[in-house]
Design an enzyme around this catalytic site. Sequence first.
Site, PDB file in Angstrom:
ATOM      1  N   GLU B  67       0.817  -1.219   0.000  1.00 64.77           N
ATOM      2  CA  GLU B  67       0.000   0.000   0.000  1.00 64.77           C
ATOM      3  C   GLU B  67       0.849   1.267   0.000  1.00 64.77           C
ATOM      4  OE1 GLU B  67      -0.616  -2.663   1.929  1.00 64.77           O
ATOM      5  OE2 GLU B  67      -2.464  -3.360   0.988  1.00 64.77           O
ATOM      6  N   HIS B 136     -11.690  -4.521   8.345  1.00 69.17           N
ATOM      7  CA  HIS B 136     -12.196  -4.382   6.972  1.00 69.17           C
ATOM      8  C   HIS B 136     -13.543  -3.673   6.942  1.00 69.17           C
ATOM      9  CE1 HIS B 136      -9.195  -7.483   6.093  1.00 69.17           C
ATOM     10  NE2 HIS B 136      -9.378  -7.291   4.806  1.00 69.17           N
TER      11      HIS B 136
HETATM   12  C1  LIG Z   1      -2.840  -4.608   4.069  1.00 63.86           C
HETATM   13  C2  LIG Z   1      -3.761  -5.434   3.263  1.00 63.86           C
HETATM   14  N1  LIG Z   1      -3.778  -5.269   1.931  1.00 63.86           N
HETATM   15  C3  LIG Z   1      -4.612  -6.007   1.181  1.00 63.86           C
HETATM   16  C4  LIG Z   1      -5.455  -6.907   1.740  1.00 63.86           C
HETATM   17  C5  LIG Z   1      -6.444  -7.696   0.899  1.00 63.86           C
HETATM   18  N2  LIG Z   1      -5.994  -9.068   0.804  1.00 63.86           N
HETATM   19  C6  LIG Z   1      -6.466 -10.021   1.616  1.00 63.86           C
HETATM   20  S1  LIG Z   1      -5.735 -11.474   1.376  1.00 63.86           S
HETATM   21  C7  LIG Z   1      -4.772 -10.858   0.142  1.00 63.86           C
HETATM   22  C8  LIG Z   1      -3.798 -11.728  -0.562  1.00 63.86           C
HETATM   23  C9  LIG Z   1      -2.714 -12.175   0.321  1.00 63.86           C
HETATM   24  O1  LIG Z   1      -1.807 -12.957  -0.392  1.00 63.86           O
HETATM   25  P1  LIG Z   1      -0.740 -13.832   0.343  1.00 63.86           P
HETATM   26  O2  LIG Z   1      -0.031 -13.016   1.370  1.00 63.86           O
HETATM   27  O3  LIG Z   1       0.094 -14.475  -0.682  1.00 63.86           O
HETATM   28  O4  LIG Z   1      -1.597 -14.899   1.133  1.00 63.86           O
HETATM   29  P2  LIG Z   1      -2.621 -15.982   0.556  1.00 63.86           P
HETATM   30  O5  LIG Z   1      -3.962 -15.315   0.482  1.00 63.86           O
HETATM   31  O6  LIG Z   1      -2.141 -16.432  -0.757  1.00 63.86           O
HETATM   32  O7  LIG Z   1      -2.638 -17.052   1.574  1.00 63.86           O
HETATM   33  C10 LIG Z   1      -5.046  -9.523  -0.056  1.00 63.86           C
HETATM   34  C11 LIG Z   1      -4.423  -8.662  -1.065  1.00 63.86           C
HETATM   35  C12 LIG Z   1      -5.417  -7.034   3.134  1.00 63.86           C
HETATM   36  N3  LIG Z   1      -6.243  -7.862   3.777  1.00 63.86           N
HETATM   37  N4  LIG Z   1      -4.542  -6.311   3.873  1.00 63.86           N
END
Ligand SMILES: Cc1ncc(C[n+]2csc(CCOP(=O)(O)OP(=O)(O)O)c2C)c(N)n1
Lengths: 323, 332
Positions: B67, B136
């Site tokens: 971000e 959220h």
């Molecule tokens: C700070 C933040 N940015 C964006 C999100 C939205 N978001 C939730 S899960 C996710 C993907 C996360 O990817 P990863 O860390 O690879 O974990 P995975 O979901 O693949 O287990 C995103 C972008 C969030 N929850 N928090």
Amino acid sequence: MSTQISNDTLIDMHRRMVRIRLFEETAGKMMEDGKIPGALHLYVGEEAVAGGVMVHLSDEDQITSTHRGHGHLIAKGGEFDQMFAELYGRSTGYCKGKGGSMHISNMELGILGANGIVGGGPPIAMGAAFGNKFLKNNKVAVCFFGDGASNEGSFHEAANMAGLYKLPVVFVCENNGFGEYTPQANHQAIVDVADRAAGYGMPGVIVDGMDAVAVYEAAGEAVDRARSGKGPTLLECKTYRFFDHVGVRGMGLTYRSDEEVERWKKRDPILLMEERLLEQKVLSAEQIKAVHDITSEEVLAGIKFAEESPFPDPSSLTEDVYA
Amino acid sequence: MAEAQLKPRTLPYVSAITEGVRAVMLEQPTAFVAGEDVAGAGGVYGYYAGILDEFGPERVYDTPISEEGIVGLGVGSAAAGCRPIIDMMFMDFLGECMDEVANQMAKMRYMFGGRTKLPITMLTMAGAGMSLAAQHSQSLEAWICHLPGLKVVMPTTPYDAKGLIIAAARDDNPVIVVLNKMSLAIKGEVPEESYEIPLGKANIVRPGTNYTIVAMGRMMHEAIKAADELAKLGVDAEIIDPRTLQPFDTDTVVESVRKTHRALIVHEAVRFGGFGGEIVAQIQEEAFDYLDAPIARVGAPFSPVPFSPALEKLYIPNADNIVAAAKKQLGL
Ligand SMILES: Cc1ncc(C[n+]2csc(CCOP(=O)(O)OP(=O)(O)O)c2C)c(N)n1
């Protein structure tokens, strides 16, 4: 190497993995049936990571979990009753219904939170490890995080400080190839998150995250290293999530092919583990089935417990904001 | 812009956002979209649907989950001459990038003696109601309204969503567009053409004679329901949707209060320290002698947003809360 692993440990890991799988399958179904509110990020496909790491930890050791946190909690000893109750938003849940899936945790099991903030965990794990070192309590902190989370500034700062202060922490990257719907190749220019370890003065280790035994061995070294004061490790587990980013079927986006999913499913961590158990005659087919059956019953009991539990009392709305 | 030329259709809020973004992309060659899952997935709430297909990967970017990087991309590229549209998926994630927002984006122009323009549009999603829990669901507009250098808009209807996004993108300052996730399916008339809702101009959603309700964001819809109830008690409420919080249209609110002599402010955000307090202060500064009763405020209780639907529904202010507060204030 794998000769060292005891039968009991194999059985233990298998049990933890099956518990995760059956819990998650049902939770996903309940969400899609509209019984569980909100958004569930399910851990199916990644069980070998939580299973292989957590057998090295006691209740005293801490972990930080993620938005995909049910598996971590189950592998660290979470009870289905309180977990389902939390997902159902009931007062008997681990967080009294205030946290839900994204914040499900039990501090008594050393879980410093599932986290709705991607990259929320690494600084907290680093801080816990700092506290452990400060208090000389011999505890280790383990930080679970995704390939996507490795792009947050918070990860960089936490890893740098952990390396600098030689903290008793293990950074376990669950590289499932995607951050939400974005493939890894579109979110970072490297293939191995472990490459980043060099920048923090810690070892970077890559393992097959579908093979619980491989995870177990690598995690064992990393946890020992942390506990013996030698500092952090970045352990990257190559894994895959079988369900969608949210829920089971999710939004129905076509960001990955069915063939790719099927290819990974051939390396289902639970199947691999069960093949090994049978081959090494650790468990018989009947004994394996019994693990599933007992767990299924526990899932049903958990659902029943949750559905019969009351919603939180209105008076609890503003409770627990302060100590 | 002659109203008659505009061809309205009925669209949901989510599609109006898309149309706003599309209009900006069409009229501004240096505009691009960047954010998490905005390209391939069309945004987690779908409001960038079709934008990648239409404008291509040179102008629509899926970013890493970074971000601070995303806002930096906006600030730096704007300083370099672009007109970026950046996406902050959930308003809660302002936490990850607050330095870029508060210390860089908001202050750059002033600190450097007005020698740069930062035409940045940030879209972000606020609000509770989907059981997404504490991280959220927040309404954090008070954080950003407190930062000189930023503009903040909060569209409530599909019409305003499109028009405010276009106005935001035409403005040479950073503008944060605070969207609401529970409003995505709300339908309303939206002209096909590009049009602008002027920044800093409140909307009198419903005229009234003896009571003023200033309702921010989605609370406007609750205020309308409340006004119907209050009408039965002889209260003829005028409802004002500020639409822009920064700069705030004090004049419209004050003028209304001078006429009605009583006011209630409602927002979804936590009441304590919320933007409503600022509106109250402005009214009493400008219209103290016109007031027949203390100004009432409705907002969320002083707690994080709870997950359980049983608690969340108590947490979010609604028409009943507005009616109750008004009755108490008016001694009804
Ligand atoms: C700070 C933040 N940015 C964006 C999100 C939205 N978001 C939730 S899960 C996710 C993907 C996360 O990817 P990863 O860390 O690879 O974990 P995975 O979901 O693949 O287990 C995103 C972008 C969030 N929850 N928090």
